[in-house]
Design an enzyme around this catalytic site. Structure first.
Site, PDB file in Angstrom:
ATOM      1  N   GLU A   1       0.813  -1.227   0.000  1.00 27.96           N
ATOM      2  CA  GLU A   1       0.000   0.000   0.000  1.00 27.96           C
ATOM      3  C   GLU A   1       0.848   1.281   0.000  1.00 27.96           C
ATOM      4  OE1 GLU A   1      -3.419   0.411  -0.269  1.00 27.96           O
ATOM      5  OE2 GLU A   1      -3.362  -1.719  -0.783  1.00 27.96           O
ATOM      6  N   GLY A   2       2.066   1.191   0.544  1.00 23.67           N
ATOM      7  CA  GLY A   2       2.967   2.354   0.521  1.00 23.67           C
ATOM      8  C   GLY A   2       3.325   2.711  -0.906  1.00 23.67           C
ATOM      9  N   HIS A   3       3.747   1.692  -1.684  1.00 26.12           N
ATOM     10  CA  HIS A   3       4.048   1.925  -3.101  1.00 26.12           C
ATOM     11  C   HIS A   3       2.789   2.423  -3.831  1.00 26.12           C
ATOM     12  CE1 HIS A   3       7.006  -1.435  -2.163  1.00 26.12           C
ATOM     13  NE2 HIS A   3       7.804  -0.512  -2.614  1.00 26.12           N
TER      14      HIS A   3
ATOM     15  N   GLN B   1      22.718  -1.488  -5.539  1.00 31.67           N
ATOM     16  CA  GLN B   1      22.480  -0.804  -4.264  1.00 31.67           C
ATOM     17  C   GLN B   1      22.537  -1.747  -3.069  1.00 31.67           C
ATOM     18  OE1 GLN B   1      18.474   0.557  -5.669  1.00 31.67           O
ATOM     19  NE2 GLN B   1      17.865   0.237  -3.542  1.00 31.67           N
TER      20      GLN B   1
ATOM     21  N   ASP C   1      11.856   6.493   3.079  1.00 30.49           N
ATOM     22  CA  ASP C   1      13.307   6.479   2.859  1.00 30.49           C
ATOM     23  C   ASP C   1      13.776   7.938   2.785  1.00 30.49           C
ATOM     24  OD1 ASP C   1      13.940   3.434   2.034  1.00 30.49           O
ATOM     25  OD2 ASP C   1      11.978   4.026   1.301  1.00 30.49           O
TER      26      ASP C   1
ATOM     27  N   GLN D   1      17.141   8.797   1.242  1.00 34.53           N
ATOM     28  CA  GLN D   1      17.080   8.599  -0.209  1.00 34.53           C
ATOM     29  C   GLN D   1      16.406   9.794  -0.889  1.00 34.53           C
ATOM     30  OE1 GLN D   1      16.099   4.769  -2.347  1.00 34.53           O
ATOM     31  NE2 GLN D   1      14.075   5.690  -2.355  1.00 34.53           N
TER      32      GLN D   1
ATOM     33  N   ARG E   1      10.468  -5.517   3.220  1.00 34.56           N
ATOM     34  CA  ARG E   1      11.297  -6.324   4.124  1.00 34.56           C
ATOM     35  C   ARG E   1      10.541  -6.804   5.363  1.00 34.56           C
ATOM     36  NH1 ARG E   1      15.716  -2.878   2.085  1.00 34.56           N
ATOM     37  NH2 ARG E   1      17.252  -4.260   1.128  1.00 34.56           N
TER      38      ARG E   1
HETATM   39  P1  AMP Z   1      11.338   0.246  -2.508  1.00 35.62           P
HETATM   40  O1  AMP Z   1      10.596  -0.689  -3.394  1.00 35.62           O
HETATM   41  O2  AMP Z   1      11.429  -0.198  -1.093  1.00 35.62           O
HETATM   42  O3  AMP Z   1      12.664   0.669  -3.096  1.00 35.62           O
HETATM   43  O4  AMP Z   1      10.474   1.575  -2.449  1.00 35.62           O
HETATM   44  C1  AMP Z   1      10.073   2.243  -3.610  1.00 35.62           C
HETATM   45  C2  AMP Z   1       9.498   3.594  -3.230  1.00 35.62           C
HETATM   46  O5  AMP Z   1       8.369   3.403  -2.391  1.00 35.62           O
HETATM   47  C3  AMP Z   1      10.508   4.453  -2.450  1.00 35.62           C
HETATM   48  O6  AMP Z   1      10.398   5.802  -2.886  1.00 35.62           O
HETATM   49  C4  AMP Z   1      10.036   4.292  -1.036  1.00 35.62           C
HETATM   50  O7  AMP Z   1      10.353   5.388  -0.203  1.00 35.62           O
HETATM   51  C5  AMP Z   1       8.535   4.172  -1.205  1.00 35.62           C
HETATM   52  N1  AMP Z   1       7.938   3.488  -0.051  1.00 35.62           N
HETATM   53  C6  AMP Z   1       8.279   2.276   0.445  1.00 35.62           C
HETATM   54  N2  AMP Z   1       7.561   2.012   1.558  1.00 35.62           N
HETATM   55  C7  AMP Z   1       6.765   3.081   1.769  1.00 35.62           C
HETATM   56  C8  AMP Z   1       5.806   3.414   2.769  1.00 35.62           C
HETATM   57  N3  AMP Z   1       5.516   2.614   3.778  1.00 35.62           N
HETATM   58  N4  AMP Z   1       5.167   4.608   2.665  1.00 35.62           N
HETATM   59  C9  AMP Z   1       5.461   5.463   1.645  1.00 35.62           C
HETATM   60  N5  AMP Z   1       6.355   5.210   0.679  1.00 35.62           N
HETATM   61  C10 AMP Z   1       7.001   4.028   0.736  1.00 35.62           C
END
Ligand code: AMP
Length: 284
Positions: free
Chosen positions: A35-37, A61, A150, A153, A187
């Site tokens: 849901e974050g993505h 990375q 992040d 980042q 993770r």
């Molecule tokens: P990742 O797949 O972990 O590299 O994350 C891809 C993008 O989704 C990055 O910009 C993260 O900061 C964002 N992201 C990951 N988890 C969350 C979350 N819980 N809430 C908001 N954005 C997120």
């Protein structure tokens, strides 16, 4: 929605969109979407005519002893989520597509990448800056979306865009959490039930730190000590760092003035989790 595997195909799709006068948004991810993505994708869809989600576990990375091989992957589930969120293309290249044989060019950054996560992950942001630069060059988006989850980042990417004169807008998006407060992360799937419970200490300790600041505490050392003490009450937790830094320079601060990022990284068992909050002090 299309699943695209090659740079050439993606470029020709974007060219077609541009010919139609469409704006383009990009959401870079490593897949195993939650849901974050999804919140990033939904925002991108609301602000752009066309949206590309990249879904690529970027090998450069990851450090040598990190979780590149075990990082969760499920492209079918990811494609369904992207479709539901309204994305137009999911870009899912093989590592050899992104890094052609003999690739020896990298994008590196001083200062901002040295502290916080950069201390235990010294090559991480070089990999992030490199892959994000490649994606910017391939997609040439008008806007790219990154999560505040992040926070380092996001600050690094903003700086890279400024320093390298990339012609796009970076949009930061708020952290999406589970109902009990744990920040969503691909993770989190590594956690067993006891660790999942223990992981709540990240949000709990940060909430306490935030409450101290909101109650007027200005002494950073006191806030830091209180957060560390709280995390140490959790038997399964081991602190990597607890830091209060300026949101833009990521330099440590001594007192709460201006815009302050409180960021933590904590091992729960073998899983390293991060979380943070930002406060903006309006001054006296
Ligand atoms: P990742 O797949 O972990 O590299 O994350 C891809 C993008 O989704 C990055 O910009 C993260 O900061 C964002 N992201 C990951 N988890 C969350 C979350 N819980 N809430 C908001 N954005 C997120």
């Amino acid at each position: 929605m299309q699943v695209v595997k090659t740079i050439e195909e993606l470029r020709s799709i974007v060219k077609w969109w541009r010919g139609e006068g469409h704006s383009v948004g990009l959401v870079p991810t490593m897949g195993y979407l939650h849901e974050g993505h999804k919140s990033l994708i939904v925002k991108a869809v609301s602000e752009n005519d066309r949206v590309v989600v990249s879904d690529f576990v970027n090998p450069t990375q990851f450090g040598v002893n990190e979780d590149l091989d075990s990082y969760p992957r499920d492209i079918d589930r990811d494609a369904a989520l992207c479709e539901e969120a309204g994305a137009d293309v999911i870009f899912h290249p093989e590592p050899e597509e992104m890094y052609a044989f003999g690739n020896c060019t990298f994008v590196d950054m001083d200062h901002l990448t040295k502290g916080l996560c950069g201390k235990t992950r010294p090559t991480h942001f070089r990999g992030v800056c490199t892959v994000v630069s490649k994606l910017f060059n391939i997609v040439t988006p008008d806007r790219a979306y990154f999560g505040e989850k992040d926070a380092q980042q996001l600050a690094v990417i903003r700086r890279m865009v400024r320093d390298m004169n990339f012609n796009l807008t970076i949009v930061g998006c708020p952290i999406v959490r589970e109902e009990d407060g744990l920040a969503m992360s691909s993770r989190n799937t590594y956690l067993n039930p006891a660790e999942r419970k223990a992981a709540l200490i990240l949000h709990k300790s940060l909430t306490m730190g935030q409450e101290m600041i909101e109650a007027g505490e200005k002494d950073v050392q006191k806030i830091k000590n209180a957060i560390v003490k709280q995390i140490k009450t959790e038997r399964l937790a081991r602190i990597d760092y607890v830091e209060l830094v300026d949101t833009e320079t990521l330099e440590p601060v001594k007192t709460i003035t201006g815009s302050i990022l409180t960021a933590i990284a904590v091992y729960i068992g073998k899983t390293r989790l991060i979380d943070n909050f930002t406060v903006k002090d309006q001054g006296e």
